[in-house]
Design an enzyme around this catalytic site. Structure first.
Site, PDB file in Angstrom:
ATOM      1  N   ASP A  46       0.842  -1.200   0.000  1.00 19.35           N
ATOM      2  CA  ASP A  46       0.000   0.000   0.000  1.00 19.35           C
ATOM      3  C   ASP A  46       0.879   1.252   0.000  1.00 19.35           C
ATOM      4  O   ASP A  46       2.032   1.204   0.430  1.00 19.35           O
ATOM      5  CB  ASP A  46      -0.885   0.026   1.253  1.00 19.35           C
ATOM      6  CG  ASP A  46      -1.876  -1.128   1.284  1.00 19.35           C
ATOM      7  OD1 ASP A  46      -2.310  -1.558   0.207  1.00 19.35           O
ATOM      8  OD2 ASP A  46      -2.185  -1.591   2.394  1.00 19.35           O
ATOM      9  N   TYR A 177      -3.415  -9.998   4.414  1.00 15.40           N
ATOM     10  CA  TYR A 177      -3.608  -8.544   4.462  1.00 15.40           C
ATOM     11  C   TYR A 177      -3.413  -8.088   5.900  1.00 15.40           C
ATOM     12  O   TYR A 177      -4.226  -8.399   6.776  1.00 15.40           O
ATOM     13  CB  TYR A 177      -4.995  -8.163   3.945  1.00 15.40           C
ATOM     14  CG  TYR A 177      -5.091  -8.219   2.440  1.00 15.40           C
ATOM     15  CD1 TYR A 177      -4.695  -7.141   1.651  1.00 15.40           C
ATOM     16  CD2 TYR A 177      -5.540  -9.371   1.801  1.00 15.40           C
ATOM     17  CE1 TYR A 177      -4.757  -7.204   0.270  1.00 15.40           C
ATOM     18  CE2 TYR A 177      -5.604  -9.441   0.416  1.00 15.40           C
ATOM     19  CZ  TYR A 177      -5.211  -8.350  -0.339  1.00 15.40           C
ATOM     20  OH  TYR A 177      -5.256  -8.415  -1.708  1.00 15.40           O
ATOM     21  N   LEU A 198       3.634   0.438   8.553  1.00 15.07           N
ATOM     22  CA  LEU A 198       3.811  -0.920   8.048  1.00 15.07           C
ATOM     23  C   LEU A 198       5.064  -0.968   7.185  1.00 15.07           C
ATOM     24  O   LEU A 198       5.226  -0.172   6.257  1.00 15.07           O
ATOM     25  CB  LEU A 198       2.595  -1.362   7.223  1.00 15.07           C
ATOM     26  CG  LEU A 198       2.647  -2.789   6.661  1.00 15.07           C
ATOM     27  CD1 LEU A 198       2.714  -3.808   7.793  1.00 15.07           C
ATOM     28  CD2 LEU A 198       1.433  -3.064   5.779  1.00 15.07           C
TER      29      LEU A 198
END
Length: 312
Positions: A46, A177, A198
């Protein structure tokens, strides 16, 4: 500014993806720097996420799916007490709740995720439905029915909670995920949670200290005349070999004649017994020529060959 024909580049680059751009955006920047004809990344990160983004160039793309199947390791920090629309800090807060759990509840909740579990992918994911990624439906306010997927959480460790933040590292299977995992953990704890940091630390056996940053590539570019062939030699030296994605497979070395026959797609007889399965095939001058399959312990059948022009 001169425009040059795209280059045939072969090998693997471990990019340290910066925060704030998509994986595809990072890929395009790297392709431009290398002036490469063909490249693709393995495992979407992401925009919020940083860390290891393997980029396969040229013939190396033939073996990229082996990396897709591999385990990944992440460092994650989540904020407790707030649930967001995207399960991370890029979304809007849709629910706030008090943080009331104790340390025993935290550990028991985390332990419930370790092992094989079913996970429902987020609507803000790159999984495609009718040709379009789910996040495009989500941005229009649409909710698509999704199927749960089996994933494996091998380990969650180095857990540390301080006030409304929780931090840990996780080793997991493909298809996991982390945002969804954090949202699910928040629900188990009864307070909600979302990802605020992250970083992917590892893909397969590749280590964090092998990463190459975008700024370092731009520095090389600025230090060298873009028209100078020495610049391309420098950045090409950063690439791992074409067969790097399948380095976990055993390798066998063939004579020049047998290598020639194998490269033509012919089955080769071996003089010694080897366990059946896939192997990396190396020509006696140490040049990788493709993936082969051993059958009956003595037959080597071409499985996936590389172009004879590919660099090793």
């Amino acid at each position: 500014m001169f425009f040059y024909k795209k280059r045939n580049v072969h090998g693997l680059l471990l990019l340290d993806k910066p925060k704030g751009i998509s994986s595809n955006n990072a890929l395009q920047k790297v392709k431009i720097i290398f002036n490469a004809k063909k490249a693709g990344y393995v495992g979407t990160l992401d925009p919020l996420a940083t860390g290891m983004l393997p980029i396969c160039f040229g013939e190396s793309t033939k073996f990229s799916h082996y990396l897709m199947q591999s385990n990944k390791r992440y460092h994650v920090i989540a904020k407790l007490g707030e649930k967001t629309s995207t399960f991370d800090s890029d979304g809007v807060v849709i629910q706030k709740r008090p943080i009331l759990f104790d340390s025993l509840k935290l550990i028991s909740s985390i332990n419930e995720f370790i092992g094989t579990i079913n996970q429902m992918p987020s609507m803000y994911s790159a999984i495609k439905y009718k040709g379009l990624p789910l996040y495009k439906y989500a941005r229009k306010g649409l909710n698509v029915q999704r199927k749960t997927r089996k994933i494996i959480i091998h380990d969650i460790y180095s857990v540390h909670q301080e006030k409304n933040l929780i931090e840990f590292k996780i080793l997991c299977s493909k298809g996991t995920y982390i945002r969804t995992l954090i949202d699910d953990l928040g629900e188990k704890l009864g307070c909600g949670a979302h990802v605020i940091f992250l970083r992917r630390l590892q893909v397969a056996s590749y280590c964090n200290n092998q990463l190459i940053t975008l700024p370092s590539l731009y520095t090389l570019k600025n230090e060298n005349n873009i028209n100078n062939i020495d610049f391309f030699k420098k950045i090409d030296s950063l690439l791992m070999p074409v067969d790097s994605p399948i380095s976990f497979l055993p390798r066998i070395c063939l004579s020049t004649q047998k290598s020639y026959n194998f490269a033509l797609g012919q089955t080769v007889k071996l003089n010694f017994n080897i366990k059946d399965g896939l192997v990396r095939v190396i020509e006696e001058r140490k040049k990788f020529i493709g993936l082969g399959e051993i059958k009956q312990g003595k037959l080597l059948i071409p499985y996936r060959l590389i172009s004879t022009h590919a660099a090793n």
